[in-house]
Design a protein around this motif. Structure first.
Motif, PDB file in Angstrom:
ATOM      1  N   LEU A 161      -6.554  -5.293  -4.803  1.00  0.00           N
ATOM      2  CA  LEU A 161      -6.649  -4.816  -6.131  1.00  0.00           C
ATOM      3  C   LEU A 161      -6.341  -3.516  -6.563  1.00  0.00           C
ATOM      4  O   LEU A 161      -5.992  -3.518  -7.506  1.00  0.00           O
ATOM      5  CB  LEU A 161      -8.327  -5.052  -6.358  1.00  0.00           C
ATOM      6  N   SER A 162      -6.537  -2.646  -5.780  1.00  0.00           N
ATOM      7  CA  SER A 162      -6.265  -1.303  -5.929  1.00  0.00           C
ATOM      8  C   SER A 162      -4.780  -1.251  -6.054  1.00  0.00           C
ATOM      9  O   SER A 162      -4.112  -0.503  -7.024  1.00  0.00           O
ATOM     10  CB  SER A 162      -6.880  -0.295  -5.139  1.00  0.00           C
ATOM     11  N   ASP A 163      -3.892  -1.880  -5.077  1.00  0.00           N
ATOM     12  CA  ASP A 163      -2.523  -1.694  -4.954  1.00  0.00           C
ATOM     13  C   ASP A 163      -1.965  -2.296  -6.187  1.00  0.00           C
ATOM     14  O   ASP A 163      -1.203  -1.485  -6.860  1.00  0.00           O
ATOM     15  CB  ASP A 163      -2.103  -2.295  -3.705  1.00  0.00           C
ATOM     16  N   VAL A 164      -2.230  -3.588  -6.474  1.00  0.00           N
ATOM     17  CA  VAL A 164      -1.416  -4.139  -7.751  1.00  0.00           C
ATOM     18  C   VAL A 164      -1.771  -3.452  -8.871  1.00  0.00           C
ATOM     19  O   VAL A 164      -0.869  -3.206  -9.868  1.00  0.00           O
ATOM     20  CB  VAL A 164      -1.920  -5.821  -7.828  1.00  0.00           C
ATOM     21  N   PHE A 165      -2.959  -2.745  -8.974  1.00  0.00           N
ATOM     22  CA  PHE A 165      -3.238  -2.200 -10.354  1.00  0.00           C
ATOM     23  C   PHE A 165      -2.482  -0.695 -10.549  1.00  0.00           C
ATOM     24  O   PHE A 165      -1.881  -0.531 -11.439  1.00  0.00           O
ATOM     25  CB  PHE A 165      -4.864  -2.006 -10.306  1.00  0.00           C
ATOM     26  N   THR A 166      -2.584  -0.179  -9.472  1.00  0.00           N
ATOM     27  CA  THR A 166      -1.913   1.275  -9.532  1.00  0.00           C
ATOM     28  C   THR A 166      -0.320   1.042  -9.810  1.00  0.00           C
ATOM     29  O   THR A 166       0.077   1.660 -10.546  1.00  0.00           O
ATOM     30  CB  THR A 166      -2.196   2.033  -8.143  1.00  0.00           C
ATOM     31  N   LEU A 167       0.158  -0.013  -9.059  1.00  0.00           N
ATOM     32  CA  LEU A 167       1.743  -0.228  -9.367  1.00  0.00           C
ATOM     33  C   LEU A 167       1.837  -0.586 -10.658  1.00  0.00           C
ATOM     34  O   LEU A 167       2.889  -0.460 -11.306  1.00  0.00           O
ATOM     35  CB  LEU A 167       1.949  -1.349  -8.373  1.00  0.00           C
ATOM     36  N   SER A 168       1.036  -1.577 -11.222  1.00  0.00           N
ATOM     37  CA  SER A 168       1.045  -1.846 -12.909  1.00  0.00           C
ATOM     38  C   SER A 168       0.928  -0.491 -13.669  1.00  0.00           C
ATOM     39  O   SER A 168       1.677  -0.254 -14.697  1.00  0.00           O
ATOM     40  CB  SER A 168       0.081  -2.834 -12.891  1.00  0.00           C
ATOM     41  N   VAL A 169       0.071   0.405 -13.312  1.00  0.00           N
ATOM     42  CA  VAL A 169       0.065   1.655 -13.983  1.00  0.00           C
ATOM     43  C   VAL A 169       1.231   2.383 -14.183  1.00  0.00           C
ATOM     44  O   VAL A 169       1.908   2.996 -15.055  1.00  0.00           O
ATOM     45  CB  VAL A 169      -1.310   2.491 -13.664  1.00  0.00           C
ATOM     46  N   VAL A 170       1.649   2.342 -12.690  1.00  0.00           N
ATOM     47  CA  VAL A 170       3.137   3.131 -12.817  1.00  0.00           C
ATOM     48  C   VAL A 170       4.036   2.464 -13.749  1.00  0.00           C
ATOM     49  O   VAL A 170       4.702   2.957 -14.480  1.00  0.00           O
ATOM     50  CB  VAL A 170       3.746   3.171 -11.403  1.00  0.00           C
ATOM     51  N   GLU A 171       4.343   0.864 -13.703  1.00  0.00           N
ATOM     52  CA  GLU A 171       5.123   0.292 -14.481  1.00  0.00           C
ATOM     53  C   GLU A 171       4.957   0.600 -16.176  1.00  0.00           C
ATOM     54  O   GLU A 171       5.920   0.773 -16.914  1.00  0.00           O
ATOM     55  CB  GLU A 171       4.881  -1.060 -14.363  1.00  0.00           C
ATOM     56  N   HIS A 172       3.626   0.499 -16.306  1.00  0.00           N
ATOM     57  CA  HIS A 172       3.051   0.642 -17.620  1.00  0.00           C
ATOM     58  C   HIS A 172       3.597   2.259 -18.247  1.00  0.00           C
ATOM     59  O   HIS A 172       4.038   2.224 -19.379  1.00  0.00           O
ATOM     60  CB  HIS A 172       1.652   0.691 -17.850  1.00  0.00           C
ATOM     61  N   SER A 217       0.804  -1.162   0.023  1.00  0.00           N
ATOM     62  CA  SER A 217      -0.086  -0.230  -0.062  1.00  0.00           C
ATOM     63  C   SER A 217       0.734   1.360  -0.063  1.00  0.00           C
ATOM     64  O   SER A 217       0.415   2.387  -0.684  1.00  0.00           O
ATOM     65  CB  SER A 217      -0.932   0.048   1.233  1.00  0.00           C
ATOM     66  N   VAL A 218       1.976   1.343   0.804  1.00  0.00           N
ATOM     67  CA  VAL A 218       2.931   2.349   0.865  1.00  0.00           C
ATOM     68  C   VAL A 218       3.382   2.520  -0.552  1.00  0.00           C
ATOM     69  O   VAL A 218       3.511   3.635  -1.298  1.00  0.00           O
ATOM     70  CB  VAL A 218       4.075   1.935   1.669  1.00  0.00           C
ATOM     71  N   ALA A 219       3.891   1.724  -1.511  1.00  0.00           N
ATOM     72  CA  ALA A 219       4.466   1.648  -2.758  1.00  0.00           C
ATOM     73  C   ALA A 219       3.431   2.147  -3.695  1.00  0.00           C
ATOM     74  O   ALA A 219       3.625   2.976  -4.572  1.00  0.00           O
ATOM     75  CB  ALA A 219       4.980   0.261  -3.202  1.00  0.00           C
ATOM     76  N   SER A 220       2.016   1.540  -3.736  1.00  0.00           N
ATOM     77  CA  SER A 220       1.032   2.012  -4.772  1.00  0.00           C
ATOM     78  C   SER A 220       0.547   3.463  -4.342  1.00  0.00           C
ATOM     79  O   SER A 220       0.470   4.457  -5.318  1.00  0.00           O
ATOM     80  CB  SER A 220      -0.036   1.001  -4.426  1.00  0.00           C
ATOM     81  N   TYR A 221       0.700   4.066  -3.034  1.00  0.00           N
ATOM     82  CA  TYR A 221       0.289   5.136  -2.987  1.00  0.00           C
ATOM     83  C   TYR A 221       1.321   6.215  -3.409  1.00  0.00           C
ATOM     84  O   TYR A 221       1.115   7.239  -3.957  1.00  0.00           O
ATOM     85  CB  TYR A 221      -0.176   5.620  -1.346  1.00  0.00           C
ATOM     86  N   ALA A 222       2.769   6.095  -3.281  1.00  0.00           N
ATOM     87  CA  ALA A 222       3.788   6.627  -3.603  1.00  0.00           C
ATOM     88  C   ALA A 222       3.704   6.926  -5.100  1.00  0.00           C
ATOM     89  O   ALA A 222       3.858   7.685  -5.761  1.00  0.00           O
ATOM     90  CB  ALA A 222       4.870   6.232  -3.158  1.00  0.00           C
ATOM     91  N   GLY A 223       3.301   5.684  -5.704  1.00  0.00           N
ATOM     92  CA  GLY A 223       3.187   5.618  -7.054  1.00  0.00           C
ATOM     93  C   GLY A 223       2.044   6.669  -7.482  1.00  0.00           C
ATOM     94  O   GLY A 223       2.184   7.679  -8.450  1.00  0.00           O
ATOM     95  N   LEU A 224       0.818   6.501  -6.974  1.00  0.00           N
ATOM     96  CA  LEU A 224      -0.133   7.559  -7.231  1.00  0.00           C
ATOM     97  C   LEU A 224       0.384   8.811  -7.193  1.00  0.00           C
ATOM     98  O   LEU A 224      -0.031   9.646  -7.884  1.00  0.00           O
ATOM     99  CB  LEU A 224      -1.581   7.181  -6.496  1.00  0.00           C
ATOM    100  N   LEU A 225       0.704   9.226  -5.847  1.00  0.00           N
ATOM    101  CA  LEU A 225       1.341  10.511  -5.650  1.00  0.00           C
ATOM    102  C   LEU A 225       2.148  11.246  -7.037  1.00  0.00           C
ATOM    103  O   LEU A 225       2.099  12.219  -7.552  1.00  0.00           O
ATOM    104  CB  LEU A 225       2.298  10.663  -4.320  1.00  0.00           C
TER     105      LEU A 225
END
Length: 344
Positions: A80-91, A31-39
Motif C-alpha cells: 500500500l505504501s509503495d503504490v501510494f508513494t509512487l502515485s504521489v510522485v506521478e501526481h 519498493s526500490v522505485a517508491s523509496y527513490a521517489g520519496l528521496l
C-alpha cells in the motif's frame, strides 16, 4: 522539528538516491522505485524528481493496474505504501492520481491496524479533513503505538514534522505517512488561501521559509556525542547540523540525536556537552564545505560576537537545565541554549 532532522540527514538522502540512480534496473522493484521517489521528494529538487518519475513510471503503471485487477495484492502495508508513494510522485509531475486515491480509500477497511491508519491518511486527500486545533507539542514519539495515537489527534502540519525524521528509530513506519501528510497540509494551506509548493513541505517541513538563510547543513554522519574525535579523521568530527543567519545573527545547531536519552548535564564527572570540546574541527568542516565568501560572512559574525549555539534534544526522553547550560556556556565561552526539536 522536521527541519533539523532533514538538515542532519540530507547528505545521506542524497547518497541513497545516487545509489538508486546508479542502478536503474533496480527501479523495476516496487519498493526500490517508491523509496527513490520519496528521496527525490524530500530533497526538493524538481529536476531530480522528474528524472526519478520517468524511471518509476513503468513500474508504477504496471503495479497500479495489477492491484486493481486483484486488490488482495495490496493487503500488505508495504504494498500500500509503495503504490501510494509512487502515485504521489506521478501526481507532482503533472499526472493526477485522485482517482486511484479514491479507489484506495473506498476499499474495505483493512484488518491490519497500520494499513487502516495509512488508508485513513490517504482518504484525507479525497475528502479534506477539518484542521485540528493547534496546541504546543514537545518531544517526538517513541513507538509505532505512540504514532498511531497521535495520528488521529494532532494537527496535520505537526504530524508532517514528526514523520519527516529520517534519523528516527521508527523511520520505516514514519516514512510511509510522509507523502499523504505533505499533500494534506498543502491542500489545507491552499484552502486557507496560502499557496505552497508541496515540494517545499517535503524538503523543509511544515514551515517552509522559516529558515531562509541556511549557510551550511551536516555533510557526514553524526558521531556519538561521547565518542573521541580524531583530528586526522574528519568522519569522527562532531560537526554541526546546520548554520544559518537569522535576524542578523549566526545560529549554530547541534542535535544530540534520538539516541541521547538522559539529562544534558555539565559536571566534573559527566559532561553531556563533550561535543563542544573540539569546535575548531567542526568549524574546519564548515569552512571546507562553503564558498569563500560565505565563510568570510561566518567569520565576521563570529568575530563580532553575533553567534549563538543551540543544542537540540528530544524532550520526551531527555531534559535540559539552566544551571548546566550556564556552566557549559561559561566553560566554552559560548552563548549556549537548548531547545526541544519541535521548537527550531
Amino acid at each position: 522539528m522536521a527541519w533539523i532532522n532533514l538538515c542532519a540527514s540530507r547528505h545521506a538522502l542524497r547518497e541513497e538516491l545516487d545509489e538508486c540512480l546508479d542502478d536503474v534496473e533496480g527501479f523495476e522493484i516496487d519498493s526500490v522505485a517508491s523509496y527513490a521517489g520519496l528521496l527525490a521528494l524530500m530533497l526538493g529538487d524538481r529536476s531530480q524528481l522528474d528524472r526519478v518519475a520517468k524511471l518509476c513510471r513503468p513500474t508504477f503503471e504496471a503495479y497500479a493496474a495489477s492491484l486493481r485487477e486483484d486488490p488482495k495484492r495490496i493487503f500488505a502495508v508495504q504494498a500500500l505504501s509503495d503504490v501510494f508513494t509512487l502515485s504521489v510522485v506521478e501526481h507532482l509531475v503533472g499526472v493526477p492520481q485522485v482517482e486511484l486515491w479514491r479507489w484506495i480509500a473506498d476499499l474495505s477497511r483493512f484488518a491490519n491496524i497500520e494499513m487502516r491508519s495509512l488508508q485513513n491518511s490517504i482518504g484525507d486527500l479525497v475528502e479534506l479533513p477539518r484542521e485540528r486545533k493547534q496546541k504546543v507539542f514537545l518531544g517526538h514519539v517513541e513507538s509505532d503505538l505512540d504514532w498511531r495515537k497521535v495520528l488521529t489527534k494532532r494537527p496535520h502540519d505537526h504530524l508532517l514534522d514528526l514523520s519527516l525524521s529520517p534519523d528516527h528509530p521508527r523511520w520505516l513506519t514514519l516514512s510511509r505517512y510522509v507523502p499523504a501528510l505533505a499533500l494534506v497540509v498543502a491542500a489545507q494551506r491552499a484552502e486557507a488561501g496560502q499557496e505552497v509548493d508541496p515540494l517545499d513541505l517535503f524538503s523543509q517541513g511544515s514551515r517552509p521559509g522559516r529558515h531562509p538563510r541556511v549557510l551550511y547543513e551536516r555533510v557526514a554522519e553524526r558521531p556519538d556525542p561521547l565518542s573521541e574525535p580524531d583530528p586526522q579523521d574528519p568522519s569522527t568530527w562532531y560537526g554541526f547540523e546546520a548554520v544559518e543567519v537569522l535576524a542578523e545573527e549566526l545560529v549554530v545547531y547541534h542535535f544530540v540525536s534520538f539516541r541521547w536519552q538522559a539529562p544534558l548535564l555539565f559536571a566534573e564527572d559527566l559532561n553531556a556537552f563533550h561535543f563542544l570540546d573540539t569546535l575548531d574541527l567542526s568549524w574546519s568542516q564548515v569552512k571546507s564545505n562553503v564558498e569563500p565568501q560565505v565563510w568570510k560572512e561566518i567569520q565576521a559574525l563570529r568575530d563580532s560576537d553575533r553567534c549563538r549555539h543551540v543544542v537540540v534534544y528530544d524532550s520526551s526522553v531527555a531534559a535540559a537545565y539552566e544551571d548546566d547550560l550556564e556552566g557549559a556556556s561559561q566553560a566554552y565561552g559560548l552563548r549556549l541554549e537548548a531547545a526541544d526539536l519541535t521548537e527550531v
